[in-house]
Design a protein around this motif. Structure first.
Motif, PDB file in Angstrom:
ATOM      1  N   PRO A 192      38.631  49.202  40.569  1.00 29.69           N
ATOM      2  CA  PRO A 192      39.207  50.455  40.038  1.00 29.69           C
ATOM      3  C   PRO A 192      38.935  50.541  38.545  1.00 29.69           C
ATOM      4  O   PRO A 192      38.807  49.514  37.870  1.00 29.69           O
ATOM      5  CB  PRO A 192      40.698  50.308  40.327  1.00 29.69           C
ATOM      6  N   TRP A 193      38.861  51.758  38.011  1.00 31.68           N
ATOM      7  CA  TRP A 193      38.536  51.961  36.582  1.00 31.68           C
ATOM      8  C   TRP A 193      39.535  51.217  35.700  1.00 31.68           C
ATOM      9  O   TRP A 193      39.228  50.701  34.636  1.00 31.68           O
ATOM     10  CB  TRP A 193      38.540  53.438  36.210  1.00 31.68           C
ATOM     11  N   TRP A 194      40.793  51.092  36.219  1.00 32.68           N
ATOM     12  CA  TRP A 194      41.847  50.554  35.378  1.00 32.68           C
ATOM     13  C   TRP A 194      41.821  49.030  35.258  1.00 32.68           C
ATOM     14  O   TRP A 194      42.613  48.443  34.498  1.00 32.68           O
ATOM     15  CB  TRP A 194      43.234  51.022  35.847  1.00 32.68           C
ATOM     16  N   GLU A 195      40.846  48.379  35.931  1.00 34.98           N
ATOM     17  CA  GLU A 195      40.756  46.919  35.712  1.00 34.98           C
ATOM     18  C   GLU A 195      40.407  46.614  34.254  1.00 34.98           C
ATOM     19  O   GLU A 195      40.717  45.534  33.732  1.00 34.98           O
ATOM     20  CB  GLU A 195      39.752  46.284  36.665  1.00 34.98           C
ATOM     21  N   ARG A 196      39.774  47.613  33.596  1.00 37.47           N
ATOM     22  CA  ARG A 196      39.381  47.375  32.196  1.00 37.47           C
ATOM     23  C   ARG A 196      40.557  47.464  31.243  1.00 37.47           C
ATOM     24  O   ARG A 196      40.420  47.207  30.058  1.00 37.47           O
ATOM     25  CB  ARG A 196      38.297  48.374  31.785  1.00 37.47           C
ATOM     26  N   TYR A 197      41.751  47.825  31.734  1.00 37.93           N
ATOM     27  CA  TYR A 197      42.955  47.849  30.906  1.00 37.93           C
ATOM     28  C   TYR A 197      43.823  46.626  31.169  1.00 37.93           C
ATOM     29  O   TYR A 197      45.003  46.606  30.830  1.00 37.93           O
ATOM     30  CB  TYR A 197      43.694  49.172  31.142  1.00 37.93           C
ATOM     31  N   GLN A 198      43.172  45.579  31.748  1.00 37.98           N
ATOM     32  CA  GLN A 198      43.828  44.280  31.945  1.00 37.98           C
ATOM     33  C   GLN A 198      42.961  43.197  31.298  1.00 37.98           C
ATOM     34  O   GLN A 198      42.118  42.586  31.946  1.00 37.98           O
ATOM     35  CB  GLN A 198      44.033  44.013  33.442  1.00 37.98           C
ATOM     36  N   PRO A 199      43.153  42.968  29.991  1.00 41.91           N
ATOM     37  CA  PRO A 199      42.330  41.980  29.287  1.00 41.91           C
ATOM     38  C   PRO A 199      42.518  40.560  29.822  1.00 41.91           C
ATOM     39  O   PRO A 199      43.611  40.177  30.227  1.00 41.91           O
ATOM     40  CB  PRO A 199      42.823  42.069  27.845  1.00 41.91           C
ATOM     41  N   VAL A 200      41.412  39.802  29.822  1.00 42.00           N
ATOM     42  CA  VAL A 200      41.452  38.368  30.148  1.00 42.00           C
ATOM     43  C   VAL A 200      41.140  37.557  28.898  1.00 42.00           C
ATOM     44  O   VAL A 200      41.620  36.452  28.703  1.00 42.00           O
ATOM     45  CB  VAL A 200      40.445  38.056  31.288  1.00 42.00           C
TER      46      VAL A 200
ATOM     47  N   GLY B 218      48.062  41.988  34.586  1.00 43.93           N
ATOM     48  CA  GLY B 218      49.361  42.063  35.250  1.00 43.93           C
ATOM     49  C   GLY B 218      49.879  40.647  35.501  1.00 43.93           C
ATOM     50  O   GLY B 218      49.081  39.707  35.662  1.00 43.93           O
ATOM     51  N   VAL B 219      51.204  40.473  35.498  1.00 45.49           N
ATOM     52  CA  VAL B 219      51.748  39.132  35.742  1.00 45.49           C
ATOM     53  C   VAL B 219      51.575  38.798  37.223  1.00 45.49           C
ATOM     54  O   VAL B 219      51.459  39.689  38.068  1.00 45.49           O
ATOM     55  CB  VAL B 219      53.245  39.041  35.369  1.00 45.49           C
ATOM     56  N   GLY B 220      51.475  37.522  37.494  1.00 48.40           N
ATOM     57  CA  GLY B 220      51.282  37.074  38.887  1.00 48.40           C
ATOM     58  C   GLY B 220      49.807  37.016  39.219  1.00 48.40           C
ATOM     59  O   GLY B 220      49.004  37.775  38.670  1.00 48.40           O
ATOM     60  N   GLY B 221      49.466  36.110  40.104  1.00 47.68           N
ATOM     61  CA  GLY B 221      48.066  36.000  40.507  1.00 47.68           C
ATOM     62  C   GLY B 221      47.265  35.224  39.480  1.00 47.68           C
ATOM     63  O   GLY B 221      47.761  34.856  38.414  1.00 47.68           O
ATOM     64  N   SER B 222      46.027  34.996  39.813  1.00 48.61           N
ATOM     65  CA  SER B 222      45.122  34.308  38.872  1.00 48.61           C
ATOM     66  C   SER B 222      43.699  34.646  39.279  1.00 48.61           C
ATOM     67  O   SER B 222      43.459  35.235  40.335  1.00 48.61           O
ATOM     68  CB  SER B 222      45.344  32.789  38.971  1.00 48.61           C
ATOM     69  N   GLY B 223      42.759  34.297  38.421  1.00 45.00           N
ATOM     70  CA  GLY B 223      41.363  34.593  38.749  1.00 45.00           C
ATOM     71  C   GLY B 223      40.467  34.379  37.558  1.00 45.00           C
ATOM     72  O   GLY B 223      40.822  33.649  36.623  1.00 45.00           O
ATOM     73  N   THR B 224      39.291  35.034  37.589  1.00 46.98           N
ATOM     74  CA  THR B 224      38.396  34.972  36.436  1.00 46.98           C
ATOM     75  C   THR B 224      38.109  36.393  35.980  1.00 46.98           C
ATOM     76  O   THR B 224      38.283  37.346  36.738  1.00 46.98           O
ATOM     77  CB  THR B 224      37.049  34.326  36.828  1.00 46.98           C
ATOM     78  N   GLY B 225      37.627  36.510  34.753  1.00 44.01           N
ATOM     79  CA  GLY B 225      37.332  37.824  34.217  1.00 44.01           C
ATOM     80  C   GLY B 225      35.843  38.106  34.187  1.00 44.01           C
ATOM     81  O   GLY B 225      35.029  37.306  34.664  1.00 44.01           O
ATOM     82  N   THR B 226      35.459  39.226  33.575  1.00 46.57           N
ATOM     83  CA  THR B 226      34.063  39.673  33.580  1.00 46.57           C
ATOM     84  C   THR B 226      33.157  38.750  32.762  1.00 46.57           C
ATOM     85  O   THR B 226      31.935  38.863  32.825  1.00 46.57           O
ATOM     86  CB  THR B 226      33.972  41.109  33.011  1.00 46.57           C
TER      87      THR B 226
END
Ligand code: AAO
Length: 483
Positions: free
Chosen positions: A55-63, A102-110
């Motif tokens: 979604p476009w809004w993934e870019r408003y979640q900085p890593v 967002g809080v919760g979860g984990s992963g890697t960024g771009t």
């Protein structure tokens, strides 16, 4: 920070939402430079979270603040900034600095950095749990913002459960300032500050005080970055845009909402004779104005249901009025095509790669890009604004209803007909005598008009007739398009 850092004679920016850096560089050279645009607002250039379906809004979640996203890497960003600056088009970065993912979860960024939204760990910066507001600062039941009438909650709690950075902490401000100074060093001209309402003005003032002056090689010495803060203030909440005006400009959402009413004929156009501060809006020098933005064109954010490119006729009318009128610093939205029933839909892509922007023979865009800024009425009115800048509004005329006209000094004049019958008027334009090209119906190529012509007599009067069924029921003339 309130002064736009445009090159001389340029006064409007365009938000090339989700464009890749390589496409923006080309657009600067082939279109924005030649057509007198001041600059481009780019999507957040820092590493962001990967969200399924992109979604476009993934870019408003900085890593992290590494300059690697789907728009490109740091080298491509540098190349774009250099090429745009070279043709006098500035770059303004969307700075998402209130929060991380967002809080919760984990992963890697771009950029491949790991993040953990449970332990609030962002090693790519690094930020750890104690760099975020906690129960000490936020007193809402679940750490989220629920009550926009509680100014403390809006600042110290989580916006839609986004991990809320502790900007009261000097270390956090230093890391953010380091990110913004990295962009300044690369040659950007300023910033859109995302979610500014959710940060204390004092913390922002302290943060901006850490910013270096702009790159002197491009801007000369002692020039501060242009800062415009996203503050959604429609006048009904305790937090007001005026709290932020001392530290930069603010986005004015009242502007698009009110013009939306007029250009949908829900409010008489004749009322626009005193458009500006008299409509309970901040001072012209303190605002960035726009018809719609990436949020409210898809029902996110604030500012009610604005007019968008989905309604081209009123959209062109409202944009033409915005660009002809002296109020505010103007921004155009440039979108990608999306299904209005799917507000999460990300940019046009193949696999995980954002599509290139292709240019058709008629100068419109292909490959899923809307390119409102390439509509003739838009780019010709960007030029109109450049020609009339500094000239007062004068010779206002209206028919008491939905027909209006006004001039800008002796440089330009505009006539608009939103009424249910045709407009047929001889009006005082304030312009020198001569033959003018109507830049709504065509272009001026240096010698002839491809659209309609308007004759202005020695007395400054001209006759205007505009049918009420026209797709573009307006006429705009200025001394830069005069035979
Ligand atoms: C996504 C998911 C969430 C999930 C989250 C974390 O959608 O469900 O919880 O991830 O996993 C964008 C998207 C969000 C997205 C976010 C992060 O819009 O959906 O969340 O990325 O991926 C408030 C803020 C304003 C903000 C706006 C969207 O004040 O700053 O919400 N805009 C910016 C960006 C935006 C981005 C973010 C911030 C976050 O432009 O793209 O979010 O980085 C009232 C308040 C406003 C408030 C709105 C909406 O507005 O006044 O301040 O905006 O509510 O909450 C009338 C009133 C007006 C009112 C409006 C709507 O117009 O006059 O005051 O109605 O009620």
């Amino acid at each position: 920070y309130s002064n736009p850092t445009c090159a001389p004679g340029r006064n409007t920016i365009v938000h090339l939402f989700e464009w890749k850096w390589s496409d923006i560089a080309q657009e600067c050279e082939r279109f924005l430079g030649p057509n007198g645009f001041c600059g481009v607002q780019i999507s957040p250039p820092n590493e962001n979270r990967l969200v399924s379906n992109r979604p476009w809004w993934e870019r408003y979640q900085p890593v992290s603040y590494k300059l690697i996203t789907r728009s490109g890497n740091e080298d491509q960003l540098r190349d774009m900034v250099n090429r745009c600056n070279k043709v006098n088009v500035r770059i303004y970065a969307d700075a998402v600095i209130n929060h991380m993912t967002g809080v919760g979860g984990s992963g890697t960024g771009t950029a491949g950095s790991h993040w953990d939204g449970d332990s609030l760990s962002y090693p790519g910066v690094p930020f750890s749990a104690w760099d975020f507001n906690s129960g000490s600062e936020c007193h809402s039941s679940d750490m989220n913002i629920h009550d926009y009438n509680n100014a403390e909650e809006v600042r110290n709690c989580r916006l839609v459960s986004l991990a809320d950075l502790k900007l009261s902490k000097n270390y956090v401000r230093d890391e953010i300032a380091g990110y913004m100074n990295h962009l300044i060093n690369i040659g950007v001209a300023g910033f859109r500050v995302d979610a500014a309402k959710h940060m204390w003005p004092g913390d922002l003032r302290s943060l901006f005080g850490k910013l270096t002056n702009l790159n002197s090689g491009v801007f000369g010495s002692g020039v501060k970055p242009f800062i415009f803060q996203e503050v959604i203030d429609m006048g009904s909440e305790p937090i007001s845009a005026s709290e932020y005006i001392g530290i930069g400009r603010v986005t004015n959402f009242i502007f698009g909402a009110k013009l939306g009413q007029v250009f949908r004929n829900e409010n008489k156009a004749s009322y626009l004779h005193n458009w500006g501060e008299a409509w309970n809006m901040p001072n012209s020098n303190d605002v960035v104005v726009f018809i719609d933005n990436h949020d409210n064109q898809r029902g996110h954010g604030g500012g009610g249901g604005p007019i968008t490119h989905f309604e081209p006729r009123p959209y062109k009318l409202a944009t033409t009025f915005m660009l002809a009128h002296p109020y505010g610093f103007t921004r155009l939205m440039s979108s990608y095509n999306f299904d209005r029933s799917n507000t999460d839909q990300g940019p046009p892509h193949h696999g995980d790669t954002i599509n290139d922007v292709t240019i058709n023979g008629d100068q419109t865009c292909g490959n899923g890009w809307t390119c409102e800024h390439r509509w003739r009425q838009m780019y010709n009115m960007v030029a109109f604004r450049n020609v009339v800048m500094g000239q007062n509004l004068q010779h206002w005329w209206d028919n008491g209803n939905y027909q209006i006209a006004f001039g800008r000094g002796n440089k330009g004049f505009i006539v608009m007909n939103m009424d249910s019958h045709s407009l047929d008027q001889t009006l005082q334009t304030g312009l020198p005598a001569g033959t003018y090209c109507d830049v709504i119906s065509g272009n001026y190529d240096g010698s002839s008009c491809s659209g309609n012509e308007i004759q202005v007599g020695n007395d400054g009067n001209a006759h205007f007739s505009i049918g009420n069924t026209s797709d573009n029921p307006m006429i705009a003339i200025h001394v830069g398009a005069k035979k």
